[in-house]
Design a protein around this motif. Sequence first.
Motif, PDB file in Angstrom:
ATOM      1  N   ILE A  64       0.848  -1.189   0.000  1.00 27.26           N
ATOM      2  CA  ILE A  64       0.000   0.000   0.000  1.00 27.26           C
ATOM      3  C   ILE A  64       0.884   1.239   0.000  1.00 27.26           C
ATOM      4  O   ILE A  64       1.816   1.348   0.788  1.00 27.26           O
ATOM      5  CB  ILE A  64      -0.919   0.039   1.247  1.00 27.26           C
ATOM      6  N   SER A  65       0.565   2.145  -0.915  1.00 23.83           N
ATOM      7  CA  SER A  65       1.221   3.445  -0.937  1.00 23.83           C
ATOM      8  C   SER A  65       0.177   4.479  -1.347  1.00 23.83           C
ATOM      9  O   SER A  65      -0.922   4.118  -1.776  1.00 23.83           O
ATOM     10  CB  SER A  65       2.389   3.448  -1.929  1.00 23.83           C
ATOM     11  N   PRO A  66       0.467   5.760  -1.220  1.00 21.02           N
ATOM     12  CA  PRO A  66      -0.508   6.773  -1.632  1.00 21.02           C
ATOM     13  C   PRO A  66      -0.881   6.696  -3.116  1.00 21.02           C
ATOM     14  O   PRO A  66      -1.929   7.170  -3.520  1.00 21.02           O
ATOM     15  CB  PRO A  66       0.209   8.097  -1.311  1.00 21.02           C
ATOM     16  N   GLU A  67      -0.015   6.088  -3.924  1.00 14.83           N
ATOM     17  CA  GLU A  67      -0.255   6.066  -5.369  1.00 14.83           C
ATOM     18  C   GLU A  67      -0.799   4.747  -5.890  1.00 14.83           C
ATOM     19  O   GLU A  67      -1.440   4.704  -6.946  1.00 14.83           O
ATOM     20  CB  GLU A  67       1.039   6.379  -6.121  1.00 14.83           C
ATOM     21  N   LEU A  99      -0.443  -9.773  -3.403  1.00 15.59           N
ATOM     22  CA  LEU A  99       0.239 -10.946  -3.941  1.00 15.59           C
ATOM     23  C   LEU A  99      -0.199 -12.191  -3.189  1.00 15.59           C
ATOM     24  O   LEU A  99      -0.138 -12.250  -1.962  1.00 15.59           O
ATOM     25  CB  LEU A  99       1.757 -10.783  -3.833  1.00 15.59           C
ATOM     26  N   TRP A 100      -0.662 -13.198  -3.953  1.00 15.15           N
ATOM     27  CA  TRP A 100      -0.972 -14.510  -3.403  1.00 15.15           C
ATOM     28  C   TRP A 100       0.086 -15.477  -3.904  1.00 15.15           C
ATOM     29  O   TRP A 100       0.290 -15.592  -5.125  1.00 15.15           O
ATOM     30  CB  TRP A 100      -2.335 -15.010  -3.888  1.00 15.15           C
ATOM     31  N   PRO A 101       0.743 -16.229  -3.053  1.00 14.23           N
ATOM     32  CA  PRO A 101       1.728 -17.210  -3.517  1.00 14.23           C
ATOM     33  C   PRO A 101       1.064 -18.514  -3.957  1.00 14.23           C
ATOM     34  O   PRO A 101       1.413 -19.598  -3.513  1.00 14.23           O
ATOM     35  CB  PRO A 101       2.624 -17.410  -2.290  1.00 14.23           C
ATOM     36  N   LYS A 102       0.065 -18.401  -4.815  1.00 13.23           N
ATOM     37  CA  LYS A 102      -0.638 -19.571  -5.330  1.00 13.23           C
ATOM     38  C   LYS A 102      -1.365 -19.170  -6.606  1.00 13.23           C
ATOM     39  O   LYS A 102      -1.543 -17.978  -6.890  1.00 13.23           O
ATOM     40  CB  LYS A 102      -1.664 -20.095  -4.312  1.00 13.23           C
ATOM     41  N   PHE A 103      -1.814 -20.150  -7.367  1.00 11.06           N
ATOM     42  CA  PHE A 103      -2.567 -19.869  -8.583  1.00 11.06           C
ATOM     43  C   PHE A 103      -3.984 -19.424  -8.238  1.00 11.06           C
ATOM     44  O   PHE A 103      -4.625 -19.985  -7.342  1.00 11.06           O
ATOM     45  CB  PHE A 103      -2.639 -21.117  -9.466  1.00 11.06           C
ATOM     46  N   THR A 104      -4.467 -18.414  -8.942  1.00  8.93           N
ATOM     47  CA  THR A 104      -5.838 -17.953  -8.801  1.00  8.93           C
ATOM     48  C   THR A 104      -6.457 -17.832 -10.186  1.00  8.93           C
ATOM     49  O   THR A 104      -5.848 -17.250 -11.095  1.00  8.93           O
ATOM     50  CB  THR A 104      -5.903 -16.589  -8.086  1.00  8.93           C
TER      51      THR A 104
END
Length: 237
Positions: free
Chosen positions: A65-68, A73-78
Amino acid sequence: MPVTRALALVGFKKSGKTTATLALARRLGERGLRVAVAKSSHHGLDKAETDTDKLLAVAENVVFISPEETALLWPKFTHLPDLIPLLDADILLVEGGKSLGWLPRVLLLHEPAEAAALEPGLTLATYGDVAHPELPHLETLDALADLAMTRSFLLPGLDCGGCGKTDCAEMAEEIVAGRLTPDACTARRMEVTIMVNGQPLATGPFVGRLIAGTLRGMLAELKGYTPGSPVHITLDG
């Protein structure tokens, strides 16, 4: 705004997919469309020696998360259709995705013979330096943008069979061939409509009937409910 169209730019390694996707996204943006891009790869993201890689080694998920900007990230297939409700765009461009049989595609070829291994039945056209004698060929970026705006479509990828086809790939081939339109997909024309982030979720015939029947049974016990009248239910996730 829900994504209603999608187009995959498909080819083998070093066929120009990234360059074409960047150019097409830019041109569609110039035409007033809001573009989302998904990159399909057989390899993981290059995160070596980064803070993100170190965090993923000890955590189930990592949120940046940043202002911009924001990233998850999930370390698995979606499955890509499960991610589409999170997108806020008019059209989704997929760089790669040879195995995504529910998406129409444009092929970028090194030689015409490659088309046989890239699902020509799902192919709207070829683009780039190499054409195929049996497929339409686009010679300019504007022609590619025109195709994306007029011929791209998005199926739910459920393979539910509600349309009478074996799977979404068969439906997609019928649409590409001009024998059907995307409206022939029954998965988003159920008795019940579920919206998440403004994007309709595809339920399939069985799940749609199950949800609709359950809700009707519960509503029948409430005073003021009139069978046959439209019902709007808002559920905070």
